[in-house]
Scaffold this active site. Sequence first.
Site, PDB file in Angstrom:
ATOM      1  N   GLY A 158       0.822  -1.203   0.000  1.00 17.93           N
ATOM      2  CA  GLY A 158       0.000   0.000   0.000  1.00 17.93           C
ATOM      3  C   GLY A 158       0.859   1.257   0.000  1.00 17.93           C
ATOM      4  O   GLY A 158       1.993   1.276  -0.495  1.00 17.93           O
ATOM      5  N   SER A 159       0.327   2.290   0.603  1.00 20.80           N
ATOM      6  CA  SER A 159       1.002   3.591   0.553  1.00 20.80           C
ATOM      7  C   SER A 159       2.210   3.704   1.468  1.00 20.80           C
ATOM      8  O   SER A 159       2.880   4.739   1.476  1.00 20.80           O
ATOM      9  CB  SER A 159      -0.005   4.687   0.904  1.00 20.80           C
ATOM     10  N   THR A 160       2.523   2.643   2.232  1.00 18.88           N
ATOM     11  CA  THR A 160       3.705   2.716   3.093  1.00 18.88           C
ATOM     12  C   THR A 160       4.984   2.873   2.276  1.00 18.88           C
ATOM     13  O   THR A 160       6.011   3.314   2.815  1.00 18.88           O
ATOM     14  CB  THR A 160       3.830   1.457   3.967  1.00 18.88           C
TER      15      THR A 160
END
EC number: 3.4.16.4
Length: 635
Positions: free
Chosen positions: A327-329
Amino acid sequence: MRKSRHTLKSPEQELRIFRARALLAAVLVVGLTGLLMGRLAYLQVVKHEVFITRSEKNRVRVEPLPPTRGLIYDRNGVLLAENRPTYNLTLVRERVEDLDATLDRLVEILALSPEEAEAFRVRSRQRQRPFQPALLMSDLDERQIARLAVNRHLLPGVEVEAQLLRYYPDAEMMAHALGYVGRINAEELERLDPGRYAGTHFIGKTGVERFYESELHGEAGLRKVETNARGRVLRELGRTDPVPGKDLTLTLDKELQRLAFELLDGRRGAIVAIEPASGEILALVSAPGFDSNQFVTGIDVASYRGLQEDLDLPLYNRAIRGHYPPGSTIKPFLALAGLKEGVITPDTTIYDPGYYQLPNDSRRYRNWLRWGHGRVDMERSIAVSNNTYYYTLAHDLGIDRIHANMTDFGFGTRVAHDVFGESDALMPSRDWKRGRFNQPWYPGETLSVGIGQGYWQITPLQLATATAVLANRGDWVKPRLAKGLGDDPVPTALPETPEDITLANEGWWDRVFSGMEKVISGHEGTARRTGVGLEYRMGGKSGTAQVFSLGQDEKYNAEELAERLRDHALFMAFAPIEAPQIAVAVIVENAGGGSTHAAHLARAMTDAWLLDEEEPDVESLREELEEDDGRVAGN
């Protein structure tokens, strides 16, 4: 008058017969005596050494002495794996006249159930070295020991041995990190050193118990004993003491490990915490856990089947083997890749209308905020987790440069030194897709990778390691679980450590860190609720991993989905920014947005480590999580 016939005896003839018979008897006696004397001479002179050795073996027996397994401690000297005294039932097949009858008698004496009796018989017939005791049962209770003692005269070759058995005081929360020992099986018996493992019934199966088996086991000894005709020991004639295994001190902090386990509160997920400067793993938790003590003595079929069929997969080590879209990590890492490759500068901006389109393509790749964030620069793109910025960046970088730069941070590789069973997950590339699907790489797939979706898969350990490298400003320190073996510390410089990551401008690290700090402390930050009352500077990044894909115009609504179809929540963080002491990665399956659930758990971990809170208020945090679950503050 008829003349009668009389047979008269002939003394000469009878004497000849007697002499012949006497001579034959004398020859026979002399021959048999000679044969007997010859046989006696053969046995006592020619075969003297053979039979005196056999006689000595019947009277004198050499028995192996298994070593004491090394203990395992946490970084503060708290005992995590100990050895407790127990009694085991063993059998030497070569000393048993009728194995089936002996087993039937044992089953009757011990009052075993049909299932236990079958397992009992299977163990008795497992491959074993000659005259080595086979382990039939472990951890006998007092009643069983008493029954066996009363019937000892009926059970030649069967012994009750006092030994030390592995025990894990905090089995459930430490199961995945420590692993466990179990009975040596036939395959392991083939590859083990017969001298070193003589008399040993257990071996490390998973975790650090498996990785450091050689050091923890030690060296076997032996003793020479005199026995009676039934094989019972009369006295000890001599011994060579075994060498105990080395004690293992781990980098784990038991209290931080306990906190991580309690924070997950039985939900499916994982938390990994690392000290960036040393690479020491402070916590390695996968939930739910299981009682590893069951596997030491041999778990029964029903219990093992229950663990295997549990939908929550308690045996699955999510921390090192769980595969999740990041994801956006990964947006801070992609920002650094863009800076390093010269694709962007810290001040590069884009306009976000809420979506991105590839040239000559009508499909819209949407931002999580459907109406868009307007004008976005690099720092703001991290703070608000803007997808459109990273669609643009990913397209400009291309999959080849993305793959190369992300591999530098450890994605798609095994990152730790001594974590047994770690998966390398997947960092996709053109070559990988061609080999896997025999298809070319498409531009739309690059965009998916740009926001941590698509084929990209990570493990929580990989995410924590990459966060630690980021906190170290590119300096690689390989993660490890062992702090010391015996009296010797484990060195920080470990083999096969990747090369450090260097940037043309050291100030770029600060600009990325600034964006990550705004995630938590900025007024637009996706995890700003997590930063309330923060007493130190913390950088982080939330992430939401999709379990299934939505159509172009479909809207995600967690309340309408089954719990196991909801998004996974991720969060990575390090603190304090100016001198990082801890890097954390949190994944909670099907918990929704990472900016809510996972972020709070990461904050609780950093608070506990940096502020040295004796009793973190887990209950209050749980109440706060219940309020936040379902809230979507950002990606």
